[in-house]
Design an enzyme around this catalytic site. Structure first.
Site, short mmCIF file in Angstrom:
data_model
loop_
_atom_site.label_atom_id
_atom_site.label_comp_id
_atom_site.label_asym_id
_atom_site.label_seq_id
_atom_site.Cartn_x
_atom_site.Cartn_y
_atom_site.Cartn_z
N ASN A 1 0.90 -1.12 -0.07
CA ASN A 1 0.01 -0.12 0.24
C ASN A 1 0.65 1.16 0.10
O ASN A 1 1.27 1.64 1.07
CB ASN A 1 -0.77 -0.11 1.22
CG ASN A 1 -1.84 1.32 1.52
OD1 ASN A 1 -1.86 1.98 0.61
ND2 ASN A 1 -2.44 1.29 2.74
N LYS B 1 -0.04 4.26 -0.19
CA LYS B 1 -0.64 5.33 0.22
C LYS B 1 -0.54 6.75 -0.54
O LYS B 1 -0.29 6.39 -1.80
CB LYS B 1 -0.19 5.66 2.03
CG LYS B 1 -0.21 4.48 2.87
CD LYS B 1 0.26 4.54 4.10
CE LYS B 1 0.06 3.31 4.83
NZ LYS B 1 0.08 3.26 6.26
N HIS C 1 -9.40 1.48 5.26
CA HIS C 1 -8.05 1.47 5.97
C HIS C 1 -8.08 2.43 7.06
O HIS C 1 -9.02 3.40 7.07
CB HIS C 1 -6.97 2.06 4.92
CG HIS C 1 -5.56 2.05 5.37
ND1 HIS C 1 -4.97 3.04 6.30
CD2 HIS C 1 -4.50 1.10 5.11
CE1 HIS C 1 -3.82 2.81 6.65
NE2 HIS C 1 -3.50 1.35 5.91
N GLU D 1 -6.39 4.84 8.09
CA GLU D 1 -6.06 6.29 7.88
C GLU D 1 -7.46 6.70 7.14
O GLU D 1 -7.85 7.97 7.64
CB GLU D 1 -5.06 6.55 6.78
CG GLU D 1 -3.74 6.23 7.68
CD GLU D 1 -2.74 5.55 6.82
OE1 GLU D 1 -2.75 5.76 5.49
OE2 GLU D 1 -1.80 5.25 7.20
N GLU E 1 -4.83 -4.86 10.44
CA GLU E 1 -3.71 -3.78 10.69
C GLU E 1 -4.08 -2.99 12.19
O GLU E 1 -4.92 -2.00 12.19
CB GLU E 1 -3.81 -2.78 9.62
CG GLU E 1 -3.77 -3.43 8.36
CD GLU E 1 -3.14 -2.31 7.54
OE1 GLU E 1 -2.27 -2.83 6.89
OE2 GLU E 1 -3.72 -1.49 7.14
N GLY F 1 3.06 2.25 10.59
CA GLY F 1 4.06 3.78 10.38
C GLY F 1 4.67 3.77 11.60
O GLY F 1 5.40 4.84 11.72
N SER G 1 3.94 -1.86 9.95
CA SER G 1 5.44 -2.10 10.34
C SER G 1 5.94 -3.44 9.81
O SER G 1 7.01 -3.87 10.38
CB SER G 1 6.01 -1.64 11.59
OG SER G 1 5.42 -0.42 12.00
P1 13P Z 1 3.13 0.63 7.62
O1 13P Z 1 3.84 -0.82 6.83
O2 13P Z 1 4.02 1.72 7.12
O3 13P Z 1 3.46 0.53 8.96
O4 13P Z 1 1.85 0.66 6.90
C1 13P Z 1 1.06 -0.38 7.10
C2 13P Z 1 -0.30 0.01 6.43
O5 13P Z 1 -1.01 0.63 6.89
C3 13P Z 1 -0.51 -0.77 5.22
O6 13P Z 1 -1.89 -0.50 4.67
#
Ligand code: 13P
Length: 256
Positions: A10, A12, A97, A99, A169, A175, A215
């Protein structure tokens, strides 16, 4: 049939379509011979989908979008619909997601409408669920995950359920560089599979792939892949580097 493992990236809100081209040129030669044993999915921003579609045509790499609207067209300024992402070559779409839930206030009901619409268009939803740190500390992980899961799947017929992918997640692991332990991830993922068995049936639940995200890196991915219940990973930051994503895909292939 064993479940086919997934290595999904992903991106983003990262990479212009020019940067996506450079990525594809580094990535594709290393993974083009991967056969059907695993699925590699890249989810770039909408603006890079067309570019990547032309690179990934006739390759084993699949494309996913990071969101879509639940209506097919209409007065929804700034939104993109299922037929539009399908036309761009998406076989997958990330929905719900964290976010989107937390920054853009998407509700589980809205996510459920999107999951239904994606399936109507033959696009496989990757439905994300996960608790915040505060919810975890209050002992509410299962409650939150169950609510997001059941509302996300509220109107889904059994016949289409096996095409859904779930991504667990935990928000506190996204992140932050602090991944969940593989035992923690396995615990919640087993809980999700149990809930899927009651929502659908044991057979359908056994077909649905459940990923871990938060992560994930080339260094820790094997810990998750070693768990039978975990069918792959949804990778954020590390997926932006083609070499790291290649390594994650290789580890995924090796682990199953
Ligand atoms: P990270 O791998 O940067 O922690 O992000 C995970 C994520 O949100 C994948 O959708």
């Amino acid at each position: 049939m064993p479940r086919i493992p997934i290595a999904a990236g992903n991106w983003k809100m990262n990479k212009t379509s020019q940067e996506a081209s450079a990525y594809a040129e580094a990535f594709l030669p290393q993974v083009k011979d991967f056969k059907k044993e695993i699925e590699i999915i890249i989810c770039p921003p909408f603006t890079a989908l067309a570019t990547l579609a032309s690179y990934f045509r006739n390759s084993p790499i699949k494309l996913g979008a990071q969101n879509m609207h639940w209506e097919e067209k209409g007065a929804f300024t700034g939104e993109v619909s299922a037929p539009m992402i399908k036309e761009w070559g998406c076989q997958y779409v990330i929905l719900g997601h964290s976010e989107r839930r937390h920054i853009f206030r998407e509700t589980s009901e809205e996510v459920g409408k999107k999951v239904k619409k994606a399936l109507e268009w033959g696009i496989n939803p990757i439905l994300c669920v996960g608790e915040t740190l505060e919810e975890r500390e209050k002992g509410e992980t299962e409650k939150i995950v169950e609510e997001q899961l059941l509302l996300g799947l509220s109107d889904i017929p059994d016949a289409k359920a096996s095409s859904i992918v779930i991504a667990y997640e935990p928000v506190w692991a996204i992140g932050t560089g602090k991944a969940a332990t593989s035992e923690d991830a396995r615990g919640v993922i087993s809980f999700i599979r149990e809930k899927l068995s009651s929502r659908f049936n044991v057979e359908i639940s056994g077909d649905i792939r459940i990923l871990y995200g938060g992560s994930v890196s080339p260094e820790n991915v094997l810990d998750f892949l070693r768990e039978d219940e975990i069918d792959g990973t949804l990778v954020g930051g590390a997926s932006l580097d083609p070499l790291k994503m290649i390594k994650i895909a290789e580890e995924t292939l090796r682990a199953y």
